[in-house]
Every structure is written in C-alpha cells, then in structure tokens.
Design a protein around this motif. Structure first.
Motif, short mmCIF file in Angstrom:
data_model
loop_
_atom_site.label_atom_id
_atom_site.label_comp_id
_atom_site.label_asym_id
_atom_site.label_seq_id
_atom_site.Cartn_x
_atom_site.Cartn_y
_atom_site.Cartn_z
N PHE A 86 0.81 -1.21 0.00
CA PHE A 86 0.00 0.00 0.00
C PHE A 86 0.85 1.27 0.00
O PHE A 86 0.71 2.12 -0.87
N LEU A 87 1.75 1.41 0.98
CA LEU A 87 2.51 2.65 1.11
C LEU A 87 3.52 2.85 -0.02
O LEU A 87 3.62 3.94 -0.58
N VAL A 88 4.25 1.80 -0.35
CA VAL A 88 5.23 1.92 -1.43
C VAL A 88 4.54 2.16 -2.77
O VAL A 88 5.03 2.92 -3.61
N LEU A 89 3.38 1.56 -2.96
CA LEU A 89 2.64 1.73 -4.21
C LEU A 89 1.74 2.98 -4.19
O LEU A 89 0.94 3.17 -5.11
N GLU A 90 1.89 3.80 -3.16
CA GLU A 90 1.18 5.07 -3.03
C GLU A 90 -0.34 4.92 -3.13
O GLU A 90 -0.99 5.51 -3.98
N ARG A 91 -0.88 4.14 -2.23
CA ARG A 91 -2.33 3.97 -2.12
C ARG A 91 -2.85 4.80 -0.96
O ARG A 91 -2.09 5.29 -0.15
N LYS A 92 -4.17 4.92 -0.88
CA LYS A 92 -4.78 5.61 0.26
C LYS A 92 -4.88 4.61 1.41
O LYS A 92 -5.52 3.56 1.28
N VAL A 93 -4.26 4.94 2.52
CA VAL A 93 -4.23 4.05 3.69
C VAL A 93 -4.69 4.85 4.91
O VAL A 93 -4.19 5.94 5.18
N ILE A 94 -5.66 4.28 5.63
CA ILE A 94 -6.16 4.90 6.86
C ILE A 94 -5.98 3.89 8.00
O ILE A 94 -6.41 2.75 7.90
N ILE A 95 -5.30 4.33 9.03
CA ILE A 95 -5.08 3.51 10.23
C ILE A 95 -6.09 3.95 11.27
O ILE A 95 -6.22 5.14 11.56
N MET A 96 -6.84 3.00 11.85
CA MET A 96 -7.85 3.32 12.86
C MET A 96 -7.66 2.49 14.12
O MET A 96 -7.26 1.33 14.04
N SER A 97 -7.98 3.11 15.25
CA SER A 97 -7.99 2.40 16.53
C SER A 97 -8.77 3.23 17.54
O SER A 97 -8.94 4.43 17.39
N ALA A 98 -9.25 2.55 18.55
CA ALA A 98 -9.95 3.23 19.65
C ALA A 98 -8.96 3.92 20.58
O ALA A 98 -9.37 4.71 21.43
N TYR A 99 -7.67 3.66 20.42
CA TYR A 99 -6.63 4.25 21.26
C TYR A 99 -5.85 5.29 20.46
O TYR A 99 -5.08 4.93 19.55
#
Length: 177
Positions: A86-99
């Motif tokens: 994802f990151l190397v291929l320049e995609r949209k990435v969203i990281i989610m957590s309750a913390y």
C-alpha cells in the motif's frame, strides 16, 4: 540530563536565572549535523556533559518507539502488506484504533519501515474532522483516525463514505478493509 541540571540549579543559589540556561541551549548551541561530530555541552551541576548527535543519513531512522506495539496489533504479513503493498505503491491508507496514541505510534512505525525510501504521499498521523475532505483528493494519503465508537464520529463517517480506492487498517482487530 538538561532537565536534571536545571532541577539541581533551581535548588541552589545561582547567579544566573534558569531562563538564561534555557535560552543558551536553544539559541547559542548549534544543532548537530547528521553523521557529523557530536556536540558536548558541559553541565556544571552534573559531573558528565550532555552529548548531542545525529546518526548518518544512511543509518536506520531513529525512533523512540517500540515495534512491539505495532506487532501486538498486526501480524508480520499484514505489516508487510501495508508497507510494500500500500505505502510503497502510493495507495490511500487509513489507520484506525480506539486508542489515539496507538494510531499515532503505528503510523510513525509503519512510515519508518519504508526506509531507505520516504513517504511521498500526504501524511496525517491524526486526521480530524475539519480535514476529512482530504480523503477525497486524488492520489495517495496516509492518515490515522481515532475511532471513538460514536455512530456520528469521524471513523464511522469515513467507514460509511469511504472512497473505493482506500484501505482501512483496524489496529484493534488487525483487519484490512
């Protein structure tokens, strides 16, 4: 060390105010160059000097974070998929957590795994609601969102109105959507 030095000086009778020591460190002491010589700052109240230095640019990035936090949430194949797929291929990435702190730490740790490359996409470790429209921009983005569990919160809105080319990584479950 510098704070310990200031603490010792605050309890003693010094001719100089504490602000003078702080301004000297911030305004007079030069910043070290990457891979260059270390800068020694003598601290009269402590026997040993404070050492400032930066590693060479070709060395691994310096992080004051433990990878244990990242790998307790995600397994190795998932981390490799996120970084290389994802990151190397320049995609949209969203990281989610309750913390919230976990979101920021995971984003920094994943970004550091790109070494020796650097992230070209916009990087927002804690995306807030006023800036939600940046997820609709064309191209890549790497963002972290705190999932507060609310049905009207930012995480719920993003999950509901997600652009189709976006990957959501849930740190609490370890899933990629």
């Amino acid at each position: 060390r510098f704070l310990s030095h200031l603490h010792i000086l605050s309890g003693s009778s010094s001719d100089l105010p504490l602000e003078r020591y702080i301004s000297h460190l911030l305004l007079t002491v030069p910043a070290p160059k990457p891979g260059g010589q270390c800068i020694l700052i003598p601290l009269p109240a402590i026997a040993s000097p404070m050492v400032l230095g930066l590693p060479a640019l070709k060395d691994l990035p310096v992080l004051d974070l433990s990878f244990r936090r990242l790998f307790s949430c995600l397994d190795v194949p998932t981390v490799v998929t996120i970084v290389l797929g994802f990151l190397v291929l320049e995609r949209k990435v969203i990281i989610m957590s309750a913390y919230p702190s976990l979101v920021s730490d995971a984003c920094e740790l994943l970004r550091s795994l790109l070494f020796p490359f650097e992230l070209c996409a916009p990087y927002v470790p804690r995306l807030t609601e006023p800036f939600m429209s940046c997820l609709n921009f064309p191209g890549a983005i790497f963002a972290g969102i705190h999932d507060d569990g609310s049905t009207k919160g930012l995480a719920s809105t993003v999950r509901r109105d997600i652009p189709e080319d976006t990957f959501i990584v849930d740190l609490d479950t370890g899933d990629i959507d």
